[in-house]
Write a protein that holds these residues in place. Structure first.
Motif, short mmCIF file in Angstrom:
data_model
loop_
_atom_site.label_atom_id
_atom_site.label_comp_id
_atom_site.label_asym_id
_atom_site.label_seq_id
_atom_site.Cartn_x
_atom_site.Cartn_y
_atom_site.Cartn_z
N VAL A 82 0.83 -1.21 0.00
CA VAL A 82 0.00 0.00 0.00
C VAL A 82 0.87 1.25 0.00
O VAL A 82 0.61 2.22 -0.74
N ILE A 83 1.91 1.25 0.82
CA ILE A 83 2.79 2.42 0.90
C ILE A 83 3.49 2.66 -0.43
O ILE A 83 3.60 3.80 -0.91
N THR A 84 3.95 1.59 -1.06
CA THR A 84 4.64 1.71 -2.35
C THR A 84 3.72 2.28 -3.42
O THR A 84 4.08 3.20 -4.16
N VAL A 85 2.52 1.72 -3.51
CA VAL A 85 1.57 2.18 -4.53
C VAL A 85 1.17 3.63 -4.28
O VAL A 85 1.07 4.43 -5.21
N PHE A 86 0.98 3.98 -3.01
CA PHE A 86 0.62 5.37 -2.70
C PHE A 86 1.74 6.33 -3.08
O PHE A 86 1.49 7.40 -3.64
N ALA A 87 2.97 5.95 -2.78
CA ALA A 87 4.11 6.82 -3.10
C ALA A 87 4.23 7.05 -4.60
O ALA A 87 4.47 8.17 -5.06
N ILE A 88 4.06 5.98 -5.36
CA ILE A 88 4.18 6.09 -6.82
C ILE A 88 3.06 6.94 -7.40
O ILE A 88 3.27 7.74 -8.32
N ASN A 89 1.85 6.79 -6.85
CA ASN A 89 0.69 7.49 -7.41
C ASN A 89 0.35 8.79 -6.70
O ASN A 89 -0.68 9.41 -7.00
N ALA A 90 1.20 9.21 -5.77
CA ALA A 90 0.90 10.44 -5.02
C ALA A 90 0.80 11.66 -5.92
O ALA A 90 0.14 12.65 -5.58
N ARG A 91 1.42 11.60 -7.09
CA ARG A 91 1.35 12.73 -8.01
C ARG A 91 -0.09 13.01 -8.45
O ARG A 91 -0.41 14.12 -8.87
N HIS A 92 -0.95 12.01 -8.35
CA HIS A 92 -2.35 12.22 -8.74
C HIS A 92 -3.05 13.18 -7.79
O HIS A 92 -4.04 13.83 -8.17
N LEU A 93 -2.57 13.29 -6.56
CA LEU A 93 -3.11 14.30 -5.65
C LEU A 93 -2.86 15.69 -6.21
O LEU A 93 -3.73 16.57 -6.17
N LEU A 94 -1.66 15.88 -6.75
CA LEU A 94 -1.31 17.18 -7.33
C LEU A 94 -2.06 17.40 -8.64
O LEU A 94 -2.48 18.52 -8.94
N MET A 95 -2.21 16.35 -9.43
CA MET A 95 -2.97 16.48 -10.67
C MET A 95 -4.41 16.90 -10.37
O MET A 95 -4.97 17.79 -11.03
N GLY A 96 -5.00 16.24 -9.39
CA GLY A 96 -6.37 16.58 -9.02
C GLY A 96 -6.50 18.02 -8.56
O GLY A 96 -7.47 18.71 -8.89
#
Length: 239
Positions: A82-96
Motif C-alpha cells: 500500500v505504501i509503495t503504490v501510494f508513493a508512486i501514485n501520489a502525483r495524482h493528488l497534485l494532478m487533481g
C-alpha cells in the motif's frame, strides 16, 4: 482562492470526447507495448488472467502495477504494498488539485469518472489546453479513455502473446513518455519565470531521487515547482 473559469470551457459531450480520444491515440500505441510487457510479467509472477486484467482495468497505473509484481508472492506484504503504490501514485493528488478549478464545474459523478482515467499524458495535454483558454475536458476524458483502453488491451495481449516483446526498454520505448511530457513543457510559456520554476523542480526532484525514499522524487519535484510558482504569481499580481 479558487481560480475562476468559464463553464463553457469544461463542457463534456461526445464530440469533445471523441476528439480527445483521437488526439491521444498515437501515444496510446506505445502504452500498448508496455502493457504487453506488464501482462507477460504478471503471468510469470503467477497472477491469474482475471486478476491481471482486473488490475489493469480498475487500477490503471502502470508503474504502480509493475511495483506490485515485485512484492507479489505467496505472502503478500500488504502494508509495504500500500505504501509503495501510494508513493508512486501520489502525483495524482497534485494532478487533481491543478484540475479542480475545471472539474468542480462538473457533476460529482462525472468528476470522479473523469479522474478514473487521468494519467500523465492526458493531464499534460488538457492543462495546456485549459491554460491557453481552450476546451480541455474532452482531451482529459477522451484521451484518458484512449490510454486506458490501450493499457487494458495491451495487458490482455501480454497474457496471450507477451513473449514477443519481453523487454520494451531495450527498444528505447521507455523514453517515449518522458519525451512526450518534455514536448508538453516546451510547448508552454517560455520566459525567465518558467525557466526558474522548472529548474527548481528538476533540482528538487534529482536531490530527492538521490537522497530520499524511492519514488518520492516525483512528488518532491512537483511540490517544489508548484509552490514556487504559486508564490511568484502572488508577488507578481501584487504590483
Amino acid at each position: 482562492m479558487v481560480l475562476s473559469v468559464d463553464a463553457s470551457s469544461v463542457e463534456l459531450d461526445k464530440y469533445e470526447i471523441w476528439s480527445g480520444f483521437k488526439q491521444l491515440l498515437p501515444i496510446s500505441m506505445f502504452v500498448v507495448v508496455f502493457a504487453i510487457a506488464f501482462g507477460l510479467a504478471a503471468a510469470q509472477t503467477g497472477l491469474s488472467e482475471a486478476s491481471t486484467l482486473l488490475m489493469s482495468i480498475l487500477v490503471f497505473a502502470g508503474a504502480a502495477q509493475f511495483a506490485v509484481l515485485d512484492l507479489w508472492g505467496q505472502h503478500v506484504p500488504v502494508i509495504p504494498l500500500v505504501i509503495t503504490v501510494f508513493a508512486i501514485n501520489a502525483r495524482h493528488l497534485l494532478m487533481g488539485a491543478t484540475l479542480y478549478p475545471w472539474l468542480r464545474e462538473l457533476p460529482r459523478a462525472k468528476r470522479y469518472g473523469v479522474m478514473m482515467v487521468v494519467s500523465d499524458a492526458n493531464w499534460a495535454m488538457s492543462m495546456q489546453a485549459f491554460n491557453s483558454g481552450k476546451r480541455g475536458m474532452g482531451l482529459l476524458f477522451g484521451g484518458g479513455l484512449a490510454l486506458w483502453s490501450a493499457w487494458s488491451l495491451g495487458s490482455w495481449l501480454g497474457l496471450k502473446f507477451g513473449s514477443v516483446i519481453q523487454n520494451p526498454v531495450s527498444l528505447g520505448l521507455d523514453m517515449v513518455m518522458g519525451c512526450f511530457l518534455l514536448a508538453m513543457v516546451l510547448g508552454g510559456q517560455k520566459n525567465l519565470r518558467m525557466l526558474i520554476i522548472w529548474s527548481v523542480a528538476a533540482i528538487a526532484s534529482l536531490l530527492a531521487y538521490l537522497y530520499l525514499p524511492e519514488n518520492s522524487h516525483v512528488v518532491t519535484g512537483a511540490l517544489a515547482g508548484g509552490l514556487l510558482g504559486a508564490v511568484w504569481t502572488e508577488k507578481k499580481n501584487e504590483h
